[in-house]
Write an enzyme that holds these catalytic residues in place. Structure first.
Site, PDB file in Angstrom:
ATOM      1  N   CYS A  94      30.569  47.979  61.081  1.00 62.57           N
ATOM      2  CA  CYS A  94      30.706  49.336  61.213  1.00 62.57           C
ATOM      3  C   CYS A  94      29.358  49.938  61.289  1.00 62.57           C
ATOM      4  O   CYS A  94      28.450  49.725  62.005  1.00 62.57           O
ATOM      5  CB  CYS A  94      31.844  49.720  60.334  1.00 62.57           C
ATOM      6  N   ASP A 119      37.992  48.470  70.783  1.00 64.37           N
ATOM      7  CA  ASP A 119      37.547  49.461  69.960  1.00 64.37           C
ATOM      8  C   ASP A 119      37.673  50.991  70.085  1.00 64.37           C
ATOM      9  O   ASP A 119      36.876  51.326  71.283  1.00 64.37           O
ATOM     10  CB  ASP A 119      36.149  49.052  69.557  1.00 64.37           C
ATOM     11  N   HIS A 151      38.743  48.091  66.521  1.00 65.53           N
ATOM     12  CA  HIS A 151      37.383  48.255  65.301  1.00 65.53           C
ATOM     13  C   HIS A 151      37.911  47.768  63.922  1.00 65.53           C
ATOM     14  O   HIS A 151      39.017  48.014  63.755  1.00 65.53           O
ATOM     15  CB  HIS A 151      37.127  49.974  65.332  1.00 65.53           C
TER      16      HIS A 151
END
Length: 222
Positions: A117, A164, A191
């Site tokens: 991330c 995502d 994600h």
């Protein structure tokens, strides 16, 4: 099981880092770069996993520049807090802390960097802006399209989820276009697919991404 130690960045900032050591002689070192949730149970488990694979793993607490000992979960309130902390951290400051962690990991030999991330974005910047890394792995780095044209100083592997919500496929295409020499992997996931503490966890995609990353690190680090 690892432990927390204290590191000092080149600007004098002192901060915590989670250190996980292998049971035998280390193959090399790995710096684990956090998500926006601090050095929480998931990131500690990632460091422990790399240690189980023979690496000296160091996860710097990047939010210590804002507030010490931040550890968040994955609920909506946690995400809001994490985004706030991230917004108050500059890339340059985070890279100072990552560089200090690299210096510690280098006691084991060659060093890789892996991030998730926000950490995926920072792991990429670590390979383009810092010296001393021998390989890098970036998992679903938010905002990576804005820095896709930077030149890495070592081999890097990318992992993105096709579904995502936080990273448009245009950003992935920017990475591919800028770096046809690097492996850019897509998975049928969303994600955070590597994190088994999140609803978006995808065990199959996480397993394949881990194997690919370990293959790169095994080749370039030891």
């Amino acid at each position: 099981m690892g432990e927390f130690i204290q590191l000092t960045a080149s600007d004098g900032h002192k901060f915590d880092a989670y250190l996980a050591q292998p049971s035998g002689k280390a193959k090399g070192g790995v710096v684990i770069v956090q998500e926006i949730f601090g050095i929480n149970a998931h990131i500690r488990s990632v460091a422990d996993d790399y240690a189980s694979e023979g690496y000296l793993a160091v996860a710097p607490a990047l939010f210590d520049r804002i507030e010490p000992k931040i550890e968040l979960g994955y609920e909506a309130e946690d995400i809001e807090k994490g985004r706030d902390y991230k917004g108050r951290c500059s890339d340059d400051a985070a890279l100072l802390d990552i560089a200090a962690a690299q210096g510690t990991a280098a006691a084991a030999g060659k060093v890789g960097v892996v991030g998730y991330c926000w950490g995926g974005y920072l792991a990429w910047l670590s390979t383009t802006r810092l010296d001393g890394f021998d390989a890098g792995a970036s998992y679903y780095g938010g905002g990576i399209g804005s820095v896709a044209t930077e030149k890495p100083k070592c081999p890097v592997i990318f992992h993105f989820g096709e579904n995502d919500h936080a990273i448009p496929m245009e950003d992935v295409e920017k990475v591919k276009a800028a770096h046809p020499e690097l492996a850019v992997n897509l998975y049928p996931a969303g994600h955070g697919f590597n994190c088994d503490h999140r609803g978006s966890y995808d065990a199959t995609s996480a397993k394949i991404a881990r194997e690919r990353t370990l293959e790169l690190f095994g080749d370039k680090i030891g």
